[in-house]
Structure formats: C-alpha cells, structure tokens
Write a protein that holds these residues in place. Structure first.
Motif, PDB file in Angstrom:
ATOM      1  N   ALA A  90       8.384  -0.589   3.455  1.00  0.00           N
ATOM      2  CA  ALA A  90       7.277  -1.270   4.148  1.00  0.00           C
ATOM      3  C   ALA A  90       7.744  -1.793   5.497  1.00  0.00           C
ATOM      4  CB  ALA A  90       6.737  -2.402   3.279  1.00  0.00           C
ATOM      5  N   THR A  91       7.621  -0.944   6.531  1.00  0.00           N
ATOM      6  CA  THR A  91       8.017  -1.363   7.880  1.00  0.00           C
ATOM      7  C   THR A  91       6.989  -2.313   8.486  1.00  0.00           C
ATOM      8  OG1 THR A  91       6.991   0.651   8.690  1.00  0.00           O
ATOM      9  CG2 THR A  91       9.369   0.696   8.383  1.00  0.00           C
ATOM     10  N   GLY A  92       5.873  -2.512   7.797  1.00  0.00           N
ATOM     11  CA  GLY A  92       4.865  -3.454   8.291  1.00  0.00           C
ATOM     12  C   GLY A  92       4.978  -4.825   7.665  1.00  0.00           C
ATOM     13  N   ALA A  93       6.002  -5.021   6.845  1.00  0.00           N
ATOM     14  CA  ALA A  93       6.172  -6.319   6.187  1.00  0.00           C
ATOM     15  C   ALA A  93       7.138  -7.182   6.987  1.00  0.00           C
ATOM     16  CB  ALA A  93       6.703  -6.117   4.774  1.00  0.00           C
ATOM     17  N   TYR A  94       6.913  -8.505   6.960  1.00  0.00           N
ATOM     18  CA  TYR A  94       7.931  -9.417   7.487  1.00  0.00           C
ATOM     19  C   TYR A  94       9.210  -9.144   6.708  1.00  0.00           C
ATOM     20  CZ  TYR A  94       4.151 -12.578   9.186  1.00  0.00           C
ATOM     21  OH  TYR A  94       3.059 -13.128   9.796  1.00  0.00           O
ATOM     22  N   SER A  95      10.329  -9.114   7.399  1.00  0.00           N
ATOM     23  CA  SER A  95      11.613  -8.932   6.727  1.00  0.00           C
ATOM     24  C   SER A  95      12.273 -10.294   6.527  1.00  0.00           C
ATOM     25  CB  SER A  95      12.525  -8.063   7.587  1.00  0.00           C
ATOM     26  OG  SER A  95      12.945  -8.794   8.734  1.00  0.00           O
ATOM     27  N   ILE A 139      10.134  -5.112  13.419  1.00  0.00           N
ATOM     28  CA  ILE A 139      10.956  -4.220  12.588  1.00  0.00           C
ATOM     29  C   ILE A 139      11.457  -3.011  13.372  1.00  0.00           C
ATOM     30  CG2 ILE A 139      11.043  -2.882  10.437  1.00  0.00           C
ATOM     31  CD1 ILE A 139      10.618  -5.918  10.061  1.00  0.00           C
TER      32      ILE A 139
END
Lengths: 481, 481
Positions: free
Chosen positions: A107-112, A336
């Motif tokens: 999930a590159t759209g999630a906050y890391s 990200i």
C-alpha cells in the motif's frame, strides 16, 4: 483591525528571507509574461533561469531506471501483467517487487512509519555503509519531504531563544538563515576564505565561536555545506578532521548538509561524509553528534519535484530520538514515492544488473556535462572585467566576485537596493538571464557576488556566455569613472 | 562538562511540550506487540490503504505515466493504460515546469491551482482565486504554516474544539502559542454551542490572551459531526464580532454518512451571508487527498485556500513556503485529478464511479455497524459517525478501574486502551489524546477495517469490554463519573 495582517502576524515570519525565489525571480516571471503577451518587446526572446538548483526544469532528463521503478510502485497492479515486461526492464520490475514487499499490503498510498518505511531505511543504511565503510543504523534515519524539512526540524529542536546561536558559513544557502530566523535564533557567521578557494579555517570557527559567547550567545551547532552552496568547494579531508575536532571539543552538533555529495567535478577532490571522517578518527556515538542531510534533488538524479531526502542522526541519547520521532510523527510521514526514490539513490543499479550499462551512461553523461558547464562558465566569468570566479569543485553553482565601480554602487543606493541586486536586475532586463544577488547568501562586507547555476542545457550555455559578456562590458562602460 | 546541545535538558521546551497521541504510546506498544508476532488491527489513524482499501485505479495509471513519460512514446503503452489515462498524463505533464522532477512554483503548479479554484466554484457557486490557493505536502503542513504565521507568542490564543485532532494542539505548543479550548456537547451530538465559544473567549481574555483564530473541523475529527448551515452562520458571525480568523479543516468533506446534513463549506456560507462578513472575515480552508474516498495518505497532498487575507500577508506566507521550495509534484497531480474528476463518457468513468461509490457506501455501512456495536454495550455511549472516518465512543469506567489505572501510573482511558490492545490486538487512541471533559473517557477508533472483518472486530471488543467490566465492576448498574 484584522487579526491576520502584517502588523499582527508572527514577526519571525517577517524577518525570514529567501532570495533564491525572491524579488529577482518575481521580476523574471513578470518579464516572461511580457515576452508571451508582447513578443519582440525585449532584446531577448527567452528567460534563462540560472537562479535555482532545479535541473529538470531546464531539460535535464531523469534517470530511466529510477522512474521505471517509481512508476511500477505507483501502479503495482500492472506488475503481474505480461505486457509489463515489454514496457519495463526486468530489473526495474524486480526492484519494484522487492520494494513493494517491504511495504505492508503493497500500500504505497498508506501513511508509513513516521521515520519512513523500515525496509527502505535498511537499504539506505546499507548504502551509507557501502559508501563510507562504517556501519549505519536504520533507526538513525528519518526520511523527510526533501532535506529542507529535516533542517527545519533540527532547528526547531536546537533553538530555544535568540540566545541560541547556530554557526553558519558565509556565504551560505539561505535555508539556514531563514530557518534560524523563523525559530527566533541567532545566526553566528563564520567566513569562508574566497582567496583560498572558499576554504574553511578552524581558526575562523574558533574566533566566531568565542565572539558569540562573549556576546552572551550559546553556540549550539555548526552548519557545514559540503560540497558548498553557493561556493562549490569540496572540503579536504584534513580540513574536515579539524572541524570534527572543533565540534567535539565545544560540544556543538555538526549539521552536515551533504546534498551535493554526488556532484564533484575535480579529480583532486573526493566527497567524504562527516560521519565517516568522525568514525575514522575513532569518534563514536558518545563523542560527537553528527546530523547528515541527503536529498534526491541534486546529484545526477536532480529529482527536486519529488521532495525526497533524509537525515541520519547519530551521537545523541534515546530521549532525543524520541523527541525527533515525536516531531516527525505530527506530520505522520514523508511522501512514499520520495522515500522510495531516496532508497534508489542510495542503492542504484550495480555492475551486472541488466540496467547497469544504460544507467551508468546516463549518470556519467549528466555528471560530465555538469563538469564541462562548470568549467565553461567559470572561464567566462574570469574573462569579465573586474570579475574573479573560484572554480566550482562541486555542487551546481558559480559565485563570481564582481568589483562594482563606485558609480554603480551609488546608482544602486539611489534606487534603494544593494549593488549586487542592482547588477542582477540590470542583467535580467538586458538579457533575460536570472542570477541571484550575493546578498541573498551573505558575503564578506564590501564584496559583491552573484550566484549562477551551471544548469542551463549545454546548447544554451553559449547564449548565456555571450549575452552576459556583452551586458557586463556595457555595464562597466556605463558606470566607468 | 557543560550540557551539550542535544542533551535533553537543553532542548527547545516547546518541542518537549508537543503531544501527538495518534502515534504515541498506544501505537508504539502496538508496534512492539506486532514485532513479537501478535496480530494487530491498527485503528489508530485515518489510513485507509493500510487496512485494505484499494487505491482508485485511474489516478494511479495517470501518475505512473507521468513518472515514466518515456512510456508515452512506446507503441505498447495502450496495452496497459487506457486512452483517457494517457491523455490526462499528457495534460498534467504539460502543466509541470519540466516533469515530475522539477520544483514547481512554491504555491504549486498554476494549472492545478486553477483546477482547484474551478472545483471550489462548482462546489460552492462562488468564484475562487487560484492565486490564493497554495498546494502543500499534506493539509498538515498547510495548517502548520498558517498557525506559524498567526502565533507570535504565548499570549496569542487559538480556539480549538475539544475533542480535537491533536495536530492543532501540537502545532500550537510547537509555536509557543496558547490553546483556547471550546467544548463540543456530546449529548447534543457533539454540537457546537456559541455560548461555549463566548465563554471560552472571555476566560482566555481574562487571562490576558489575545484570541486570534478559531479552528473548526467539519466533518469533525474525532467526533464525526457535520455542522449545519445555521451553525456555520453562527460561527462566522461570532468570528466577525470577535475579530477571529477562521481556520476551516474540511479534509473529510467527501466522507458524509447521513443525508440530513450534507457538507457545506465555510466559504460558501460566508459568501452567502454577504458583506460585511463575506468581505471581512479572514478564512483559511484546508483540504487533502488523504481522506474522502481517495485515501491517498502516502502521497502527502493538500491545499489551503485563503479568503480576505491582505495581499502583504499572502506575500509573507508565500515567502515562507518558498523556503521549502515546492510541494511534491506527484501529489499535486493527485490533487488535480481529485478536483477535476472523470466525466460520463470517459473510458474509465464507469470503473471510477464504481470504485468510488463502493468505498463510500461501504464506509457508510461500517459507520453504522460500529456505532451500533458500541451502543450495544451497557457502559458505552456512542454518537453516530455522521462523517469523517472515526468512531469516538464514551466508555464509562467503574471506580475500581480508575483506581487500577492510577496504580499503574496511567490515565484511565490509556489503561483501558492498553488492555484492549493486549487482549484483542485492536490498536485505538485513548480519548485523552484528543481532549475530553474531566472524568469522561473515550477512545477513538477508525471505521476503516474491512467490512468483512467488522463483525468479528466488534465481537472481539464486546467480549473484552464485558470481561473488563466483570473484573472491575461489582455492581450491575453504572454511574457516570
């Protein structure tokens, strides 16, 4: 009276200045509009932006391999399609898979994690170790939206009041002066020696440090920009050792801006990270605090618009790490795509990788072109009357010193501006070339400079040189005694 | 030895004062447990993609093509990307100043800001000026910039709802200002009573604080309430009378789960009230790509729109933005795509609508499921999640539990949430992280776990809650503390 007006806003905002996108650029943009709406209204037909280290805006191409990986990470659902193999190189596909496996759920759209994705920090730490020969800890790495936010964070941490001083090189990249002003601290200048190739003398550091202390300022940190901006010098290793010793002795945090580490154009100099130098002197975590800043914006990759970078923070206790983490967490995480790019920059294709040849060719092409342009422009400046220009050993800028005639200085005063700004305005109006006046970077009192990037494409350089030369000749004529 | 710059005692006190519970104690404990192999359901932050929500296909296709523009020249590109994605990629690339890798204008690309202005006009029926719209690396950065501009020192106060999203309290601490709380009425569906506002302002002024601005979060976070039009009119009138700038956090404007109170922007209401309010109240409105049905948190894309801010102040805000050069370009493109979506007839329109509706309808169902699930517990009262992404149930804790918490050195809701985490793996944020009335306890969870997993999660919670109550309560009735 309105709540948010000039007399009621934070005065530190008013104090802060940033010339790189200051007045001269606003004038240039207005001129650009005029050129569009009234073609032929000026003796030039385009604006040549030499004010900002923004390579891709002037035609420098991105590194193909990096963009392939980023595109695949942006749209992972195509990774499993057979057609993808006809559009992307196999090692880009492999690398994208590797990276996505390090991201929960791909999930590159999630906050890391607020320090950045762990797997990417591992890659960066390995890259640092391979560069320096000394281990790096992924937990020391904080991925940020470019190096600039990391600098702001450290200034936030260090500056309590105007009694806190940060030693900065003069000339400096005005992010530092701006950030210090925003936090209400005091910039303690140390002067680089133009006559000695912008050399940094420890004796000068000591002098300024002592001077600040005598005025009741507590020096907290030392900023070193290596390779230098705007000055372009690459520090010699023994020079760096002297600086490390000085910081260790006086308990100063060493803030090492190393964003130009890949931009070295002279065979006799090499980039050495300050952390490496400290470690090679036998200094560990307990001896000295070093914060190293790196970015994806410079080097041969020039990915300014991505806002990627990191700081590696070493030599401080866990309570401090907690505070830094806490500040980072308020913004949740950095973007990200920028994080991924930072890991690619610190771990590019290696010999044997399918993309290595083409990657190498692109990288060498860009770097050798930068070196050529640096030389051409340096030589051009040195032919101008009353101008001396130190070599750009690294980074992306030239910072020529212009001996302005008294008449010109008076003319500048008459229009209430600095002489170097006056020169730059005239240059812009006559030629469309945009330089940043040296006052934007600060300079030794009584000297005038301007900063010119080496970034216009090679085919535009002759135009820059000839227009500049012609303008300068006529300027000096006009203001001759 | 004198304290060194990065010793804990010598840090900026404002940094130490900052709290941000969303990634604080509970989250850190959850991460530890996760490393030990426990299955954790992270409901601590509004991070949809981390919980399985898929990115919308079309924007990812467009941005991937922008990352790797050489794909556009490849004859095979149509095998993987629909024609409208290809056309949009070309559209946005043409708006950049050299592709994704170049710094854009410090306010963001003019072309995208125009699309944002057009969106605002379509949404509200009043024109919006692109020059007063600044794109930022996430809405949070924009909030920080504006608060930093407003706050001069600790005698400057900002009205913040309680409960609030702790970015506001953190930013106010960081910039050395004063948080002036106004309490939302839980029994009135988290309604905003202007009398509470008046009282809060009076109290603050009595303490010598100049109240300069008011924050509203609409839809609310963590409370989820959607403000009515009449409520917004009252607020605007109040700001006008008390000379307060209004900061409208509207990042959840797409997340509306009831039909009685659709989203209406503060700006629309303000313009509708006509002069003097429409011309004098200083308003800053915030939006993002992180929420809604997009959930693209990792991109870090947002904007703020200024209304009735004097041009010189706008210049100062621009100046500070320019120090960080530019917001990241890929996120700017996401923002453009979000405000300028596909139209009927576009190739990808059907899929886009299906995906978007799918997310929103599911969120609406999950909001209901969670509210009902919490309300089925005797000691839990939960207002319906009218909007945003959170559920904020009130947990009535028996005296024994409160004592146990004290003995453990924990605030009661932290104690409860830690026990919930350890028993079920559900990672929430204690209500104390958002502010609440004394003696009243809440927790915040998101409504984001996958729909199929909701029943199990609610059952898991109920089981834990029953056991907790059995352990700590030896009466069958409960009284509110």
């Amino acid at each position: 009276m309105a709540s948010v007006s000039l007399d009621t806003i934070n005065p530190k905002v008013l104090k802060c200045e940033y010339a790189v996108r200051g007045e001269i650029v606003t004038l240039a943009q207005a001129l650009q509009e005029e050129l569009k709406s009234k073609p032929g209204s000026h003796s030039f037909d385009e604006i040549l932006y030499c004010n900002i280290g923004n390579p891709q805006s002037l035609g420098q191409p991105p590194i193909t391999f990096f963009r392939e990986v980023l595109a695949l990470c942006d749209h992972p659902s195509i990774l499993d399609k057979s057609q993808t193999r006809s559009l992307f190189s196999a090692d880009a596909i492999k690398r994208a898979r590797q990276i996505l496996d390090q991201i929960p759920g791909r999930a590159t759209g999630a906050y890391s994690h607020s320090q950045g994705i762990k797997g990417l920090r591992d890659t960066i730490a390995a890259g640092i170790e391979s560069r320096d020969g000394f281990a790096a800890d992924p937990n020391d790495i904080f991925l940020t939206d470019g190096a600039s936010p990391a600098v702001h964070l450290m200034m936030q941490l260090l500056i309590r009041s105007e009694k806190d001083g940060i030693l900065c090189p003069i000339p400096q990249y005005p992010l530092y002066s701006a950030s210090i002003a925003l936090r209400g601290g005091t910039l303690v200048p140390y002067y680089l020696d133009e006559a000695a190739g912008w050399g940094l003398e420890v004796s000068e550091l000591k002098k300024q440090w002592a001077d600040a202390k005598s005025k009741g300022i507590t020096p907290r940190a030392l900023v070193v920009i290596n390779p230098g901006n705007p000055t372009g010098q690459v520090l010699a290793e023994n020079n760096q050792r002297g600086i490390v010793d000085f910081c260790k002795k006086e308990g100063l945090v060493l803030l090492a801006d190393e964003v130009y580490q890949e931009n070295v154009y002279v065979p006799e100099k090499k980039f050495h990270s300050f952390k490496k130098v400290a470690r090679s002197m036998g200094y560990g975590e307990k001896d000295i605090s070093v914060v190293s800043f790196q970015s994806v914006s410079k080097g041969y990759y020039g990915e300014c618009g991505k806002r990627g970078g990191y700081m590696e923070v070493t030599g401080f206790g866990p309570e401090i790490r907690e505070q830094i983490y806490k500040l980072a967490s308020v913004n949740l995480c950095s973007n990200i795509s920028g994080q991924i790019l930072s890991s690619l920059v610190m771990s590019p294709p290696k010999v044997g990788d399918e993309s290595y040849e083409s990657f190498s060719a692109e990288k060498d092409g860009i770097l050798s072109s930068l070196a050529r342009r640096a030389k051409t422009l340096e030589d051009a400046f040195n032919t101008l009357e009353g101008v001396t220009c130190n070599k750009a050993e690294g980074a992306m800028y030239l910072f020529p010193c212009i001996s302005l005639p008294e008449k010109a200085i008076k003319a500048a005063e008459a229009v209430k501006t600095t002489p170097d700004n006056f020169y730059c305005r005239r240059l812009l109006n006559a030629t469309g070339i945009v330089f940043v006046p040296g006052s934007g970077f600060r300079q030794a009192p009584g000297t005038w400079h301007c900063r010119c990037t080496i970034l216009p494409q090679e085919d535009k350089i002759p135009a820059v040189v000839s227009r500049l030369t012609e303008f300068h000749r006529s300027f000096m004529e006009e203001f001759r005694e | 030895m004198a304290p060194r710059a990065l010793d804990y005692e010598s840090l900026n006190e404002n940094v130490k004062k900052v709290q941000y519970a969303v990634r604080g104690e509970l989250y850190l404990r959850a991460s530890e447990l996760q490393k030990e192999g426990k299955k954790i359901i992270f409901t601590n932050v509004g991070n949809p993609h981390a919980l399985g929500q898929k990115p919308l296909s079309f924007p990812r296709q467009v941005v991937a093509l922008c990352q790797a523009p050489f794909l556009l020249d490849d004859p095979n590109v149509g095998l993987l990307f629909p024609a409208d994605a290809i056309a949009k990629a070309k559209h946005y690339l043409a708006l950049t100043a050299g592709g994704l890798g170049a710094y854009s204008d410090s306010r963001g690309m003019p072309g995208v800001r125009k699309e944002v202005a057009d969106f605002i006009e379509r949404r509200d029926g009043y024109p919006s000026d692109p020059e007063l719209i600044f794109l930022t690396d996430g809405a949070s950065k924009g909030v920080m910039q504006i608060l930093n501009t407003i706050i001069r020192g600790e005698s400057d106060g900002v009205l913040v709802p309680v409960p609030q999203y702790p970015l506001y309290s953190a930013a106010i601490s960081l910039f050395g200002g004063s948080l002036v709380p106004y309490y939302l009425e839980e029994t009135e569906n988290w309604g905003l009573d202007v009398n509470n506002l008046r009282q809060s302002v009076a109290q603050a002024r009595y303490k010598g604080i100049t109240v300069k601005a008011m924050v509203i979060i609409n839809p609310g976070n963590p409370t989820g309430q959607c403000l009515s039009e009449s409520n917004l009119r009252e607020i605007l009138r109040f700001c006008y009378q008390e000379n307060l700038a209004l900061l409208g956090d509207e990042v959840y404007q797409q997340n509306i789960y009831q039909d009685e109170r659709p989203f209406i922007s503060a700006r629309k209401v303000m313009m509708g009230m006509g002069p003097p309010i429409s011309k004098e109240v200083q308003l800053v409105s915030f939006h993002t790509v992180s929420k809604g049905y997009w959930g693209e948190c990792g991109q870090r894309g947002g904007y703020f729109e200024m209304t009735n801010i004097p041009p010189k102040t706008v210049d100062e805000i621009y100046k500070v933005a320019s120090v960080s050069l530019s917001p990241n370009v890929p996120a700017q493109i996401f923002m453009g795509l979000m405000v300028n979506p596909l139209k009927p007839g576009d190739i990808s329109y059907e899929q886009f609508i299906r995906e978007s509706k799918g997310v929103l309808e599911s969120l609406r169902r999950r909001a209901r499921m969670m509210t009902d699930g919490f309300n089925s517990c005797k000691n839990v009262i939960c207002n319906f999640t009218e909007g945003a992404m959170y559920s904020f149930p009130q947990i009535q804790l028996p005296p024994k539990a409160i004592e146990a918490a004290k003995r453990a050195g924990k605030v009661p809701d932290v104690f409860y949430c830690l026990k919930l985490l350890e028993a079920t793996g559900i990672s929430t944020v204690p209500g104390s992280g958002f502010g609440q009335k004394d003696g009243v306890f809440h927790l915040r969870t998101t409504i984001l776990p996958a729909e199929e997993e909701m029943p199990e999660i609610m059952d898991s919670f109920k089981k834990f809650n029953n056991e907790f109550m059995e352990q700590y309560d030896d009466r069958s009735g409960y009284s509110r503390m």
